[in-house]
Design a protein around this motif. Sequence first.
Motif, PDB file in Angstrom:
ATOM      1  N   ALA A  96       0.826  -1.211   0.000  1.00 48.64           N
ATOM      2  CA  ALA A  96       0.000   0.000   0.000  1.00 48.64           C
ATOM      3  C   ALA A  96       0.858   1.258   0.000  1.00 48.64           C
ATOM      4  N   THR A  97       1.933   1.250   0.774  1.00 44.81           N
ATOM      5  CA  THR A  97       2.815   2.412   0.838  1.00 44.81           C
ATOM      6  C   THR A  97       3.478   2.677  -0.511  1.00 44.81           C
ATOM      7  N   ILE A  98       4.007   1.632  -1.124  1.00 47.35           N
ATOM      8  CA  ILE A  98       4.665   1.788  -2.436  1.00 47.35           C
ATOM      9  C   ILE A  98       3.668   2.260  -3.484  1.00 47.35           C
ATOM     10  N   LEU A  99       2.487   1.643  -3.507  1.00 45.66           N
ATOM     11  CA  LEU A  99       1.473   2.012  -4.496  1.00 45.66           C
ATOM     12  C   LEU A  99       1.024   3.456  -4.310  1.00 45.66           C
ATOM     13  N   HIS A 100       0.811   3.848  -3.054  1.00 46.98           N
ATOM     14  CA  HIS A 100       0.363   5.212  -2.771  1.00 46.98           C
ATOM     15  C   HIS A 100       1.431   6.235  -3.184  1.00 46.98           C
ATOM     16  N   LEU A 101       2.683   5.956  -2.865  1.00 48.46           N
ATOM     17  CA  LEU A 101       3.777   6.862  -3.244  1.00 48.46           C
ATOM     18  C   LEU A 101       3.821   7.072  -4.764  1.00 48.46           C
ATOM     19  N   LEU A 102       3.710   5.977  -5.507  1.00 39.84           N
ATOM     20  CA  LEU A 102       3.775   6.063  -6.969  1.00 39.84           C
ATOM     21  C   LEU A 102       2.561   6.796  -7.539  1.00 39.84           C
ATOM     22  N   LEU A 103       1.373   6.456  -7.039  1.00 43.54           N
ATOM     23  CA  LEU A 103       0.158   7.094  -7.545  1.00 43.54           C
ATOM     24  C   LEU A 103       0.124   8.579  -7.213  1.00 43.54           C
ATOM     25  N   PHE A 104       0.552   8.930  -6.007  1.00 41.61           N
ATOM     26  CA  PHE A 104       0.541  10.335  -5.597  1.00 41.61           C
ATOM     27  C   PHE A 104       1.511  11.156  -6.447  1.00 41.61           C
ATOM     28  N   SER A 105       2.709  10.635  -6.658  1.00 42.12           N
ATOM     29  CA  SER A 105       3.696  11.343  -7.487  1.00 42.12           C
ATOM     30  C   SER A 105       3.183  11.498  -8.917  1.00 42.12           C
ATOM     31  N   LEU A 106       2.545  10.454  -9.442  1.00 37.87           N
ATOM     32  CA  LEU A 106       2.000  10.506 -10.789  1.00 37.87           C
ATOM     33  C   LEU A 106       0.833  11.491 -10.872  1.00 37.87           C
ATOM     34  N   LEU A 107      -0.004  11.516  -9.851  1.00 37.91           N
ATOM     35  CA  LEU A 107      -1.152  12.417  -9.823  1.00 37.91           C
ATOM     36  C   LEU A 107      -0.706  13.878  -9.797  1.00 37.91           C
TER      37      LEU A 107
END
Length: 275
Positions: A96-107
């Motif tokens: 969840a942490t890795i996915l959130h970091l990637l999605l947030f940076s992309l967003l």
Amino acid sequence: MDSQRALFLRRMSKPKSTKGFLLLLVVVLAVTIFQDYLQSRYQSYSFYFSESLLFNLFWVLILPVTLLLRYTFRKARIILRINSKWAVRSLFVLVATILHLLLFSLLVFSISGLFYDHTFGFWRNLVYSVSNDLYKYLLIYTAVSLIPLEKPTDTKLQIPREHPDFLLLQTGKKTEKVATDSILYISSATPYVEFFTAEKKYLQQGTLKSFSKKLDPSVFVQIHKTTLVNVQKVNSIISRGNGDYDLLLINGHELRLSRNYVYDFRSKFDRAHSG
């Protein structure tokens, strides 16, 4: 009347919980944006509402990431093979942490590139988030991981349901009264249903689904699309190494547990034999 009221309350609980979460989200966003404003006043730099809102979208991603991973963890076969709940929780927090970091940076990168005068770089924002906010992600998803995957039943709203102690089953031209706790397993043999005890086999007209609704679902558990088993009559579980299992009953008979039913069976088997 009580049962109708309970059904109504059950149906209304989801919209209320969703509205509650959205309200909480709005409050959190408002508080964090106000905090950014106060910090800008205190440190004497310009405050930009649009940028504050953009970076506080961090909070918005918590719900979709959580729902996506919880659904994935319920369905993934590899997760079902992990016996330690703490190992599952640790894996959930990490993913969840890795996915959130990637999605947030992309967003942030995408929105700033489309609507802002300058673009916040993906890698720069990712590195900044990891170096400054990693502890927030870990704390939030650790708390989320402690919430059970299955929603606990509200006993106040639960509609009482009685399960029969016996069934009237046919053997030839004779109808017998058979105790449900003596039934080892039930198998579909369209257009009949076969009931197996330690001594006899009974052939009954009907469907597996109709009988499963009558019997206690915590005792008679589906292990295959054509089979229900009495979990109290299972002695051992043996893995086949491909996601399926062999169940050894108290009379020495073996049944196959399909991988699609492993999670539900294991939880009910553990409860039945925990005493």
